[in-house]
Motif scaffolding. Sequence first.
Motif, PDB file in Angstrom:
ATOM      1  N   VAL A  96       6.289  -1.771 -12.737  1.00 31.90           N
ATOM      2  CA  VAL A  96       6.551  -0.394 -12.296  1.00 31.90           C
ATOM      3  C   VAL A  96       6.329  -0.261 -10.786  1.00 31.90           C
ATOM      4  O   VAL A  96       7.154   0.305 -10.066  1.00 31.90           O
ATOM      5  CB  VAL A  96       5.630   0.589 -13.072  1.00 31.90           C
ATOM      6  CG1 VAL A  96       5.632   1.969 -12.449  1.00 31.90           C
ATOM      7  CG2 VAL A  96       6.066   0.647 -14.532  1.00 31.90           C
ATOM      8  N   LYS A 101      -1.570   8.590  -3.792  1.00 25.01           N
ATOM      9  CA  LYS A 101      -1.217   9.895  -3.215  1.00 25.01           C
ATOM     10  C   LYS A 101      -1.703   9.983  -1.768  1.00 25.01           C
ATOM     11  O   LYS A 101      -1.070  10.575  -0.921  1.00 25.01           O
ATOM     12  CB  LYS A 101      -1.843  11.011  -4.043  1.00 25.01           C
ATOM     13  CG  LYS A 101      -1.199  11.164  -5.415  1.00 25.01           C
ATOM     14  CD  LYS A 101      -1.917  12.247  -6.204  1.00 25.01           C
ATOM     15  CE  LYS A 101      -1.407  12.322  -7.622  1.00 25.01           C
ATOM     16  NZ  LYS A 101      -2.310  13.080  -8.502  1.00 25.01           N
ATOM     17  N   TRP A 137      -6.572   7.126 -12.074  1.00 25.34           N
ATOM     18  CA  TRP A 137      -5.172   7.552 -12.282  1.00 25.34           C
ATOM     19  C   TRP A 137      -4.846   8.799 -11.472  1.00 25.34           C
ATOM     20  O   TRP A 137      -3.718   8.959 -11.016  1.00 25.34           O
ATOM     21  CB  TRP A 137      -4.913   7.770 -13.772  1.00 25.34           C
ATOM     22  CG  TRP A 137      -4.841   6.450 -14.488  1.00 25.34           C
ATOM     23  CD1 TRP A 137      -5.879   5.770 -15.027  1.00 25.34           C
ATOM     24  CD2 TRP A 137      -3.674   5.637 -14.690  1.00 25.34           C
ATOM     25  NE1 TRP A 137      -5.436   4.582 -15.558  1.00 25.34           N
ATOM     26  CE2 TRP A 137      -4.090   4.483 -15.369  1.00 25.34           C
ATOM     27  CE3 TRP A 137      -2.329   5.781 -14.369  1.00 25.34           C
ATOM     28  CZ2 TRP A 137      -3.205   3.463 -15.736  1.00 25.34           C
ATOM     29  CZ3 TRP A 137      -1.437   4.773 -14.732  1.00 25.34           C
ATOM     30  CH2 TRP A 137      -1.872   3.630 -15.392  1.00 25.34           C
ATOM     31  N   ARG A 168       0.420   7.538 -18.810  1.00 26.85           N
ATOM     32  CA  ARG A 168       1.419   6.704 -18.129  1.00 26.85           C
ATOM     33  C   ARG A 168       1.267   5.223 -18.481  1.00 26.85           C
ATOM     34  O   ARG A 168       2.244   4.495 -18.545  1.00 26.85           O
ATOM     35  CB  ARG A 168       1.313   6.885 -16.614  1.00 26.85           C
ATOM     36  CG  ARG A 168       1.957   8.188 -16.139  1.00 26.85           C
ATOM     37  CD  ARG A 168       1.782   8.371 -14.653  1.00 26.85           C
ATOM     38  NE  ARG A 168       0.417   8.737 -14.302  1.00 26.85           N
ATOM     39  CZ  ARG A 168      -0.025   8.859 -13.045  1.00 26.85           C
ATOM     40  NH1 ARG A 168       0.773   8.610 -12.039  1.00 26.85           N
ATOM     41  NH2 ARG A 168      -1.274   9.207 -12.806  1.00 26.85           N
ATOM     42  N   GLY A 209       0.357   8.605  -7.864  1.00 28.30           N
ATOM     43  CA  GLY A 209       1.509   9.454  -8.156  1.00 28.30           C
ATOM     44  C   GLY A 209       2.598   8.645  -8.841  1.00 28.30           C
ATOM     45  O   GLY A 209       2.313   7.640  -9.513  1.00 28.30           O
ATOM     46  N   ASP A 210       3.831   9.062  -8.642  1.00 29.11           N
ATOM     47  CA  ASP A 210       4.966   8.386  -9.285  1.00 29.11           C
ATOM     48  C   ASP A 210       5.023   6.924  -8.868  1.00 29.11           C
ATOM     49  O   ASP A 210       4.768   6.592  -7.718  1.00 29.11           O
ATOM     50  CB  ASP A 210       6.281   9.057  -8.862  1.00 29.11           C
ATOM     51  CG  ASP A 210       6.429  10.415  -9.516  1.00 29.11           C
ATOM     52  OD1 ASP A 210       5.659  10.699 -10.464  1.00 29.11           O
ATOM     53  OD2 ASP A 210       7.283  11.191  -9.063  1.00 29.11           O
ATOM     54  N   GLY A 211       5.379   6.091  -9.813  1.00 26.11           N
ATOM     55  CA  GLY A 211       5.554   4.664  -9.503  1.00 26.11           C
ATOM     56  C   GLY A 211       4.263   3.988  -9.088  1.00 26.11           C
ATOM     57  O   GLY A 211       4.272   2.939  -8.463  1.00 26.11           O
ATOM     58  N   ALA A 236       9.219   0.587  -7.925  1.00 20.62           N
ATOM     59  CA  ALA A 236       9.109   1.819  -7.138  1.00 20.62           C
ATOM     60  C   ALA A 236       9.007   1.501  -5.642  1.00 20.62           C
ATOM     61  O   ALA A 236       9.599   2.196  -4.813  1.00 20.62           O
ATOM     62  CB  ALA A 236       7.886   2.610  -7.608  1.00 20.62           C
ATOM     63  N   ASP A 292      -4.904   8.335 -19.085  1.00 20.77           N
ATOM     64  CA  ASP A 292      -3.607   8.772 -18.590  1.00 20.77           C
ATOM     65  C   ASP A 292      -2.532   8.169 -19.478  1.00 20.77           C
ATOM     66  O   ASP A 292      -2.561   6.962 -19.763  1.00 20.77           O
ATOM     67  CB  ASP A 292      -3.433   8.273 -17.150  1.00 20.77           C
ATOM     68  CG  ASP A 292      -2.310   8.988 -16.435  1.00 20.77           C
ATOM     69  OD1 ASP A 292      -2.617   9.799 -15.544  1.00 20.77           O
ATOM     70  OD2 ASP A 292      -1.138   8.749 -16.771  1.00 20.77           O
TER      71      ASP A 292
END
Length: 397
Positions: free
Chosen positions: A389, A357, A347, A69, A351-353, A393, A67
């Motif tokens: 991160v 999920k 991964w 990210r 999700g974000d931050g 978040a 990933d």
Amino acid sequence: MKHVAIIGAGPAGLMAAEAALAQGARVDIYDAMPSAGRKFLMAGKSGLNITHSEDEAQFRQRYDAPDARLAAMVEAFGPSEIVKWMAALGIEAHVGSSGRVFPIGMKASPLLRRWLARLGEAGAKLHTRHRWAGWDEAGALTFETMTGRVAVKADAVVLGLGGASWKRLGSDGAWADILAQKGVALEAFAPSNCGFIADWSAKMAAYEGAPVKGVSLSANGQSVRGDFVITKSGIESGAVYPLAAALRRDLAKKRRAILTIDLLPETDEAALTARLAAQHPKDSFSNRLRKAARIDGAKAALLFEVTKGAPPRAAEGLARLIKALPLTLTGTAPMDTAISTSGGVPWEALGDGLMLKALPGVFCAGEMIAWDAPTGGYLLTACLATGRVAGQAAAII
Ligand SMILES: Cc1cc2nc3c(=O)[nH]c(=O)nc-3n(C[C@H](O)[C@H](O)[C@H](O)COP(=O)(O)OP(=O)(O)OC[C@H]3O[C@@H](n4cnc5c(N)ncnc54)[C@H](O)[C@@H]3O)c2cc1C
């Protein structure tokens, strides 16, 4: 003001706490152990290699993460940011000859002490001997403590629970069952920067703990100069770890991996042959090895082990073997002895931050996420970068 619970007081969790505090959150940190950062302190025992000074684009290539990210996170908080972050704690960076970066003094304890003090001054509360056990029916986090079960309500939680090696330092991987029960599909843990089994004879096993210095190791077209250590059943440390991923791939495919050892990397084969041939024929084999190739102790034992006690006596064959000794490895050392483990939270589950999920409000950071990297400061850098991160978040959810 948001209340963020951080579970796991390793480098990932502590960095998440720092980032959440910076966003104005109220922060409580929980850890199962009687004190924070036990693996971090252990990492500092032989020099806390916190990051690396190589070109930062090259640095990001070291990660094996399915990933993009992770690279972005390490770009945002990578080697130069870590050096500045240490400086803000009053700890200067020391760059070793290999480009590895350490805190001055090499140890983790002064850094951890100052870091915990600064987190405390900023309002974070550390609750040790709090083993996270999941959630109760009301959705509160539950902890097992010396005085019984405690329930905690928080707006968000960051899990920085580590991998599955060195259980005695707290990273037992037991969290995987809790997340699996909540529907998070996890990748199985596997030893990553780990030792290997060589099925030694008793003679070779007697060299347990002996360092083998100044060699070059090769596997799968990759070579590493350095040292390694003989263990009771095989090899570990130093130059072995950067080759661990390649060796594990071979073991998975063929159940065997060949590690080629150049016992005298600074001398080429022709020169070595000439030096061996020039030894007095009446000298013992061991004396000839020592005088011509500076090989004795564990290095000589390796020559005998690989050739089942019958190394070639003629100069040419012996030189060839010293330059390319094929050591057969039959497995990885037990996972609990690995420097790090791969596997954990995939991964796709994030999700974000770095929020799960399947579990809104629950964020993950550090070695518990499924990425892999060699030793060299890459592990701690990614733990800090992902912690930052997740903490940011969680505080603004
Ligand atoms: C001997 C050794 C040397 C190393 N040297 C280096 C090095 O020089 N450089 C480098 O980059 N990396 C090094 N590493 C690897 C590095 O230490 C780890 O990758 C890093 O500590 C992982 O950080 P983390 O915060 O993700 O997890 P951890 O540091 O493992 O912290 C996880 C925390 O979670 C807590 N925890 C776990 N389960 C629960 C639970 N159910 N409830 C409450 N708390 C829980 C644990 O007690 C622990 O404090 C080394 C590792 C070892 C073993």
